[in-house]
Scaffold this motif. Structure first.
Motif, PDB file in Angstrom:
ATOM      1  N   CYS A   1       0.827  -1.209   0.000  1.00 57.68           N
ATOM      2  CA  CYS A   1       0.000   0.000   0.000  1.00 57.68           C
ATOM      3  C   CYS A   1       0.859   1.256   0.000  1.00 57.68           C
ATOM      4  N   ALA A   2       1.954   1.227   0.749  1.00 55.64           N
ATOM      5  CA  ALA A   2       2.848   2.391   0.777  1.00 55.64           C
ATOM      6  C   ALA A   2       3.440   2.642  -0.607  1.00 55.64           C
ATOM      7  N   LEU A   3       3.768   1.574  -1.316  1.00 54.06           N
ATOM      8  CA  LEU A   3       4.333   1.721  -2.662  1.00 54.06           C
ATOM      9  C   LEU A   3       3.288   2.208  -3.662  1.00 54.06           C
ATOM     10  N   ALA A   4       2.036   1.831  -3.460  1.00 53.04           N
ATOM     11  CA  ALA A   4       0.966   2.225  -4.392  1.00 53.04           C
ATOM     12  C   ALA A   4       0.394   3.601  -4.088  1.00 53.04           C
ATOM     13  N   SER A   5       0.712   4.147  -2.925  1.00 49.59           N
ATOM     14  CA  SER A   5       0.069   5.369  -2.460  1.00 49.59           C
ATOM     15  C   SER A   5       0.200   6.527  -3.444  1.00 49.59           C
ATOM     16  N   ALA A   6       1.391   6.760  -3.960  1.00 48.70           N
ATOM     17  CA  ALA A   6       1.600   7.895  -4.870  1.00 48.70           C
ATOM     18  C   ALA A   6       0.780   7.742  -6.147  1.00 48.70           C
ATOM     19  N   ASP A   7       0.711   6.526  -6.689  1.00 52.02           N
ATOM     20  CA  ASP A   7      -0.070   6.295  -7.910  1.00 52.02           C
ATOM     21  C   ASP A   7      -1.559   6.513  -7.655  1.00 52.02           C
ATOM     22  N   VAL A   8      -2.037   6.050  -6.503  1.00 58.10           N
ATOM     23  CA  VAL A   8      -3.461   6.219  -6.183  1.00 58.10           C
ATOM     24  C   VAL A   8      -3.785   7.696  -5.985  1.00 58.10           C
ATOM     25  N   ARG A   9      -2.912   8.389  -5.255  1.00 55.52           N
ATOM     26  CA  ARG A   9      -3.149   9.813  -5.006  1.00 55.52           C
ATOM     27  C   ARG A   9      -3.142  10.608  -6.311  1.00 55.52           C
ATOM     28  N   ALA A  10      -2.264  10.222  -7.238  1.00 55.78           N
ATOM     29  CA  ALA A  10      -2.182  10.919  -8.534  1.00 55.78           C
ATOM     30  C   ALA A  10      -3.221  10.408  -9.527  1.00 55.78           C
ATOM     31  N   GLN A  11      -4.020   9.434  -9.117  1.00 56.61           N
ATOM     32  CA  GLN A  11      -5.084   8.860  -9.956  1.00 56.61           C
ATOM     33  C   GLN A  11      -4.529   8.259 -11.252  1.00 56.61           C
ATOM     34  N   ARG A  12      -3.353   7.619 -11.121  1.00 53.36           N
ATOM     35  CA  ARG A  12      -2.790   6.923 -12.278  1.00 53.36           C
ATOM     36  C   ARG A  12      -3.505   5.582 -12.459  1.00 53.36           C
ATOM     37  N   PRO A  13      -3.654   5.133 -13.674  1.00 57.21           N
ATOM     38  CA  PRO A  13      -4.313   3.843 -13.908  1.00 57.21           C
ATOM     39  C   PRO A  13      -3.521   2.713 -13.250  1.00 57.21           C
ATOM     40  N   PRO A  14      -4.196   1.686 -12.746  1.00 58.32           N
ATOM     41  CA  PRO A  14      -3.489   0.544 -12.147  1.00 58.32           C
ATOM     42  C   PRO A  14      -2.533  -0.080 -13.157  1.00 58.32           C
ATOM     43  N   HIS A  15      -1.341  -0.455 -12.701  1.00 56.68           N
ATOM     44  CA  HIS A  15      -0.347  -0.997 -13.620  1.00 56.68           C
ATOM     45  C   HIS A  15       0.591  -1.932 -12.859  1.00 56.68           C
ATOM     46  N   ALA A  16       1.309  -2.739 -13.643  1.00 54.35           N
ATOM     47  CA  ALA A  16       2.305  -3.630 -13.057  1.00 54.35           C
ATOM     48  C   ALA A  16       3.479  -2.811 -12.536  1.00 54.35           C
ATOM     49  N   GLY A  17       4.207  -3.392 -11.590  1.00 54.63           N
ATOM     50  CA  GLY A  17       5.348  -2.684 -11.041  1.00 54.63           C
ATOM     51  C   GLY A  17       5.678  -3.175  -9.640  1.00 54.63           C
TER      52      GLY A  17
ATOM     53  N   ALA B   1       4.838  -2.119  -6.643  1.00 51.72           N
ATOM     54  CA  ALA B   1       3.734  -2.228  -5.685  1.00 51.72           C
ATOM     55  C   ALA B   1       2.964  -3.526  -5.901  1.00 51.72           C
ATOM     56  N   LEU B   2       2.650  -3.848  -7.160  1.00 47.93           N
ATOM     57  CA  LEU B   2       1.923  -5.083  -7.447  1.00 47.93           C
ATOM     58  C   LEU B   2       2.758  -6.303  -7.083  1.00 47.93           C
ATOM     59  N   ASP B   3       4.042  -6.270  -7.401  1.00 51.77           N
ATOM     60  CA  ASP B   3       4.914  -7.397  -7.054  1.00 51.77           C
ATOM     61  C   ASP B   3       4.912  -7.630  -5.541  1.00 51.77           C
ATOM     62  N   CYS B   4       4.969  -6.550  -4.769  1.00 48.31           N
ATOM     63  CA  CYS B   4       4.964  -6.659  -3.304  1.00 48.31           C
ATOM     64  C   CYS B   4       3.629  -7.226  -2.818  1.00 48.31           C
ATOM     65  N   PHE B   5       2.540  -6.792  -3.435  1.00 47.75           N
ATOM     66  CA  PHE B   5       1.194  -7.252  -3.082  1.00 47.75           C
ATOM     67  C   PHE B   5       1.071  -8.761  -3.293  1.00 47.75           C
ATOM     68  N   VAL B   6       1.508  -9.237  -4.448  1.00 47.15           N
ATOM     69  CA  VAL B   6       1.405 -10.661  -4.757  1.00 47.15           C
ATOM     70  C   VAL B   6       2.354 -11.468  -3.880  1.00 47.15           C
TER      71      VAL B   6
END
Length: 337
Positions: free
Chosen positions: A226-242, A244-249
């Motif tokens: 969530c900490a890694l995804a925070s900036a993308d969510v706040r900036a309303q960027r489309p969900p993408h691989a990277g 944050a997703l690797d850490c989630f899985v």
């Protein structure tokens, strides 16, 4: 008019009262409470006060004007007699400011609640009155903390649980708008809903092969994701691989001591789509309407983004012909039951 002291430099109770601009009854009250001791008694038993009593009486009146209770006034006066003591006046002022802040917050919440009722339709008024009547004014977040203590798995490390609660429980505005009052009272209703007993995130649906259950492993990884995804969510960027997703899985894979593979991602995506609870979803929707969510996305918003990123990647894998493999077992997400 200034009243001169008598030949012995002392004032009677009436003279002191006149000098200070108060009543004799006021002087007698403070004297009887020990706040304004008389210097001597006359031969007839009458109170006599020295010139220093005037300064002390004026200080008492100033402190009482600030609504300091008598015990605090007594402590301040005691410090006047013992300069090396703790700053009782500073402590008293700080305490009054805290109390005043609570009172002002209460008034602002009450005002916003009244505006909420004034501006709604007659059909909405009964429900809003019920919701408002269920919370204290000003409100606190105790019910929300209890909600998450039930939802989160048992026996999480204290540090991790504290981090999760801090992220899950929104801060309340001191000066709320009517819409924020409505969001909070609805959030409180969610947190106190009896259906919370049905949320069973405490027991993971499938245990690892060795029979152990390590929810802390999952939750530590999800906090990092969530900490890694925070900036993308706040900036309303489309969900993408990277990352944050690797850490989630990886967090889900680590729970069951398996590897992060295309097959694992495919099946994890399918499993997470089946794991939901309306109270959890409603909680995050309402929490997102409170001001603390404007600076930091809610866990629910970040979890949704990470799920969408996983779903998008699985769709691309399917289109490119990557096939599913073994069943990874079910892992529970941070924001779903």
């Amino acid at each position: 008019m200034t009243v001169s002291a008598s030949a012995d430099g002392m004032w009677s109770i009436g003279e002191l009262a006149e000098q200070a601009g108060v009543t004799v009854k006021t002087v007698r009250f403070y004297s009887d409470r020990g706040l304004l001791p008389e210097a001597i008694r006359s031969a007839g038993g009458h109170r006599r006060y020295g010139p220093e009593a005037l300064d002390r009486l004026r200080l008492i009146r100033s402190l009482r004007t600030l609504d300091l209770p008598l015990p605090q006034v007594d402590r301040v006066l005691a410090q006047e007699d013992a300069p090396g003591a703790t700053d009782a006046l500073e402590d008293a002022v700080a305490g009054q400011l805290r109390e005043l802040g609570t009172q002002l917050s209460s008034l602002r919440w009450r005002e916003a609640a009244l505006q909420l009722l004034r501006d709604c339709t007659p059909g909405e008024r009964a429900e809003r009155l019920r919701l408002i009547g269920a919370v204290s004014i000003p409100p606190n977040t105790d019910a929300l903390v209890r909600f998450w203590r039930h939802v989160f798995p048992a026996r999480l490390p204290a540090r991790l649980l504290s981090t999760l609660l801090e992220a899950a429980v929104p801060q309340l505005p001191a000066d709320p708008t009517p819409s924020q009052v409505l969001a909070f009272v609805r959030l409180h209703a969610v947190a106190t809903d009896t259906r919370v007993r049905d949320i069973d995130i405490r027991r993971l649906a499938s245990r690892p092969p060795d029979g152990t259950c390590r929810p802390a492993v999952l939750y530590e990884g999800l906090v990092e994701a969530c900490a890694l995804a925070s900036a993308d969510v706040r900036a309303q960027r489309p969900p993408h691989a990277g990352e944050a997703l690797d850490c989630f899985v990886t967090a889900h894979a680590a729970l069951h001591d398996t590897r992060d593979t295309p097959a694992f991602r495919r099946q994890l995506s399918a499993q997470l789509a089946r794991i939901a609870h309306p109270l959890i979803d409603r909680y995050w929707q309402l929490a997102g309407e409170l001001p603390s969510a404007s600076s930091q996305p809610t866990i629910g918003a970040m979890d949704d983004w990470l799920r969408a990123a996983l779903d998008a990647e699985v769709s691309r894998m399917s289109e490119s012909g990557v096939c599913a493999g073994h069943d990874p077992g079910e892992g529970r997400p941070l924001a779903r039951a």
